[in-house]
Design a protein around this motif. Structure first.
Motif, PDB file in Angstrom:
ATOM      1  N   HIS A   1     -57.111  47.854   7.464  1.00 56.91           N
ATOM      2  CA  HIS A   1     -57.574  47.056   6.315  1.00 56.91           C
ATOM      3  C   HIS A   1     -59.100  47.044   6.191  1.00 56.91           C
ATOM      4  CE1 HIS A   1     -57.543  44.180   9.628  1.00 56.91           C
ATOM      5  NE2 HIS A   1     -56.242  44.088   9.599  1.00 56.91           N
TER       6      HIS A   1
ATOM      7  N   HIS B   1     -47.005  43.092   9.063  1.00 58.48           N
ATOM      8  CA  HIS B   1     -46.618  42.017   9.991  1.00 58.48           C
ATOM      9  C   HIS B   1     -45.249  41.499   9.543  1.00 58.48           C
ATOM     10  CE1 HIS B   1     -50.601  41.951  11.817  1.00 58.48           C
ATOM     11  NE2 HIS B   1     -51.095  42.092  10.601  1.00 58.48           N
TER      12      HIS B   1
ATOM     13  N   HIS C   1     -58.056  46.777  14.317  1.00 59.44           N
ATOM     14  CA  HIS C   1     -58.537  45.641  13.524  1.00 59.44           C
ATOM     15  C   HIS C   1     -59.866  45.302  14.178  1.00 59.44           C
ATOM     16  CE1 HIS C   1     -58.001  41.448  11.599  1.00 59.44           C
ATOM     17  NE2 HIS C   1     -59.196  41.498  12.146  1.00 59.44           N
TER      18      HIS C   1
ATOM     19  N   ASP D   1     -52.746  45.293  15.029  1.00 59.67           N
ATOM     20  CA  ASP D   1     -53.695  44.215  15.379  1.00 59.67           C
ATOM     21  C   ASP D   1     -53.625  43.850  16.865  1.00 59.67           C
ATOM     22  OD1 ASP D   1     -54.469  44.161  12.762  1.00 59.67           O
ATOM     23  OD2 ASP D   1     -53.670  42.182  12.300  1.00 59.67           O
TER      24      ASP D   1
ATOM     25  N   HIS E   1     -49.810  49.232   7.582  1.00 58.14           N
ATOM     26  CA  HIS E   1     -50.208  48.077   8.408  1.00 58.14           C
ATOM     27  C   HIS E   1     -49.404  46.861   7.957  1.00 58.14           C
ATOM     28  CE1 HIS E   1     -53.366  46.175  11.013  1.00 58.14           C
ATOM     29  NE2 HIS E   1     -53.064  45.093  10.320  1.00 58.14           N
TER      30      HIS E   1
ATOM     31  N   ASP F   1     -50.917  44.881   4.949  1.00 60.71           N
ATOM     32  CA  ASP F   1     -51.243  43.831   5.914  1.00 60.71           C
ATOM     33  C   ASP F   1     -50.323  42.637   5.646  1.00 60.71           C
ATOM     34  OD1 ASP F   1     -52.494  42.598   8.032  1.00 60.71           O
ATOM     35  OD2 ASP F   1     -54.289  42.020   6.918  1.00 60.71           O
TER      36      ASP F   1
HETATM   37 ZN   LIG Z   1     -55.342  42.937  10.988  1.00 60.10          ZN
END
Ligand SMILES: [Zn+2]
Length: 525
Positions: free
Chosen positions: A246, A81, A213, A112, A79, A408
């Protein structure tokens, strides 16, 4: 593949010793499977592993001496970003150092609810520009809904729902691994369970995962357990594997709730449903003094409007009252670490500053918020790390055999740079929550199996050559909340698709990452 054939021919070819492009020699090998470690060699030809086993006299262009080091499959981060890295205009930044320096070779993106449904063209763009890690793309429910409905707070019409479904079907046929959602975030939060399930069905039909999420990780709206049940229900209705991103019990009112959370998921698993999760090994999330304490109505209209309300005694009384409750839910003034750079309070907790200033914690928070940045648009130094998870909950979630490692990782939080080595140092070496083997398994093979990432996550002949070599004592995080962008230490070598991407903690300049698209599902004809 041509190379592979050549090597096996040479290997069979009588007297001459076997040849490979790379030999990683004499390391302690963890294959990514549920198997004990063994000392030996890993050989690479082209982009594939061609041999894993006892040391032998193979000739190679490149030899990595790994005696005393751990050799494992390149880590997979479930996961992430990473957009400011892999989509940067700067080719050096696109090498994705925060992840490479942790030994991570593959990252899951589009999570997400933010992934584009234009999976194929996005994959092409990333590969053509050159990226340091492999990416595993998800389509985002939020991106799809916003394309069809904008930010509207209503249910879709029949035609709009059909269009949402069409976009997901298209993305799945182009190679996405599933549909992600972030139902906590508006406008995704406007969607009811039924809409999400109907859209996720297009992923389920094509063997895609529903990655969630959750709508609530705390007690902000429907509550953590009801929210977990919603994710499970969406998976049932969609005929999709459910993955909860998460996984955590967030906020002081939820502390000690991990057993309930685990029971809820274990019950679905016992009933035959495929439900899994990922987790990051940090007790704090990143936030700000205003976002974490000041009620939403009081920040409406921006910074100046908030300060005007602070100056209005009637409004201030109400704000103070609500801030006190928000601070309690967060875990009190000791749980907020002030991390904005260059301030008198940098590195102190809100409780410490309250003592220094001889103020109540809420008044210390207001004093911090009253200092504007140069533009006068925001507080100058309100960033906080909010320690809002309990260690006992984190430990218990970590031990579940259906949980894998994720960062995350996003800008400003050290988890972007330090998750995997922190997990290793804090939860394997300092406190034996996991064994080394479990740490590696849940960061490699188990993750590849869960996401169905083909020929990755294991060290075995025929698999893609994503291989990490790290020092068992020196592999450690260097980023912390005050210095969140320090690359991790201790990775000696990281191969991505058979190419050396990182050597002794520094990038080699080789952008060896690929967009790992799924083979076209049968339903796409
Ligand atoms: Zn998230």
């Amino acid at each position: 593949m041509k190379r592979l054939a050549l090597v096996s021919l040479l290997a069979i070819g009588a007297a001459s010793p076997p040849q490979a492009d790379v030999v990683i020699r004499g390391g302690t090998i963890y294959s990514g499977a549920d198997a004990p470690a063994a000392v030996g060699d890993v050989e690479i030809a082209g982009d594939r592993i061609v041999y894993v086993g006892p040391s032998r006299a193979t000739k190679a262009r490149q030899v990595v001496e790994a005696k005393g080091k751990i050799v494992a499959p390149g880590f997979i981060d479930a996961h992430t970003h990473p957009d400011s890295y892999i989509r940067s205009a700067d080719p050096k930044v696109r090498l994705n150092l925060p992840w490479l320096a942790q030994g991570v070779s593959t990252i899951v993106i589009g999570v997400d609810g933010y992934g584009t449904p234009d999976v194929r063209s996005d994959a092409r763009k990333l590969e053509r520009s050159g990226i340091g890690t492999n990416v595993v793309p998800f389509i985002g429910f939020g991106a799809v809904r916003q394309r069809v409905l904008g930010k509207a707070d209503r249910a879709p019409s029949a035609a709009e729902l059909a269009e949402e479904k069409r976009l997901v079907a298209k993305g799945m046929c182009e190679g996405a691994y599933g549909l992600s959602a972030g139902l906590f975030y508006p406008p995704q939060s406007f969607a009811k369970t039924e809409e999400v399930a109907a859209v996720a069905r297009e992923a389920g039909k094509r063997e895609g995962m529903y990655d969630s999420h959750q709508r609530d990780e705390s007690n902000y709206n429907i509550g953590l357990i009801a929210s977990t049940k919603e994710a499970i229900e969406i998976g049932q209705k969609a005929g999709a594997r459910v993955h909860i991103a998460h996984l955590k019990a967030l906020g002081v009112d939820l502390h000690g709730k991990a057993p309930d959370l685990i029971r809820t998921i274990a019950a679905a698993r016992a009933a035959g449903q495929d439900v899994t999760a990922d987790q990051y090994p940090w007790l704090a999330s990143g936030s700000s003094v205003d976002a974490s304490l000041v009620p939403a109505w009081a920040v409406d209209g921006g910074y100046k409007a908030m300060i005007a309300r602070f100056d209005d005694p009637a409004a201030m009384a109400k704000i103070r009252h609500e801030m006190r409750e928000n601070l309690r839910r967060r875990g009190g003034a000791d749980s907020l670490l002030l991390i904005a750079q260059g301030q008198p309070w940098t590195g102190k907790t809100l409780a410490q500053m309250a003592t220094t200033w001889k103020l109540a914690p809420i008044d210390a928070a207001i004093r911090i918020l009253r200092v504007p940045n140069k533009a006068g648009t925001d507080p100058a130094g309100a960033a906080v790390a909010s320690f809002n998870m309990a260690e006992r909950d984190v430990d218990l979630i970590m031990k579940q055999p259906w949980v894998v490692t994720s960062s995350d990782g996003s800008n400003g939080h050290p988890r972007q740079y330090a998750t995997f080595p922190k997990l290793y140092q804090d939860y394997v070496r300092k406190r034996p929550v996991l064994t080394i083997g479990e740490f590696i398994r849940r960061s490699t093979g188990r993750t590849a199996d869960m996401y169905r990432i083909k020929d990755r996550g294991y060290l075995k002949a025929g698999a893609f050559a994503d291989v990490v070599v790290f020092d068992p004592t020196g592999y450690a995080p260097r980023a912390d909340f005050i210095h969140p962008r320090e690359p991790s230490a201790g990775v000696t070598a990281l191969f991505v698709n058979g190419r050396l991407a990182l050597k002794d903690g520094a990038t080699t300049g080789t952008a060896a990452g690929r967009a790992l698209l799924r083979p076209t599902p049968a339903e796409c004809q």
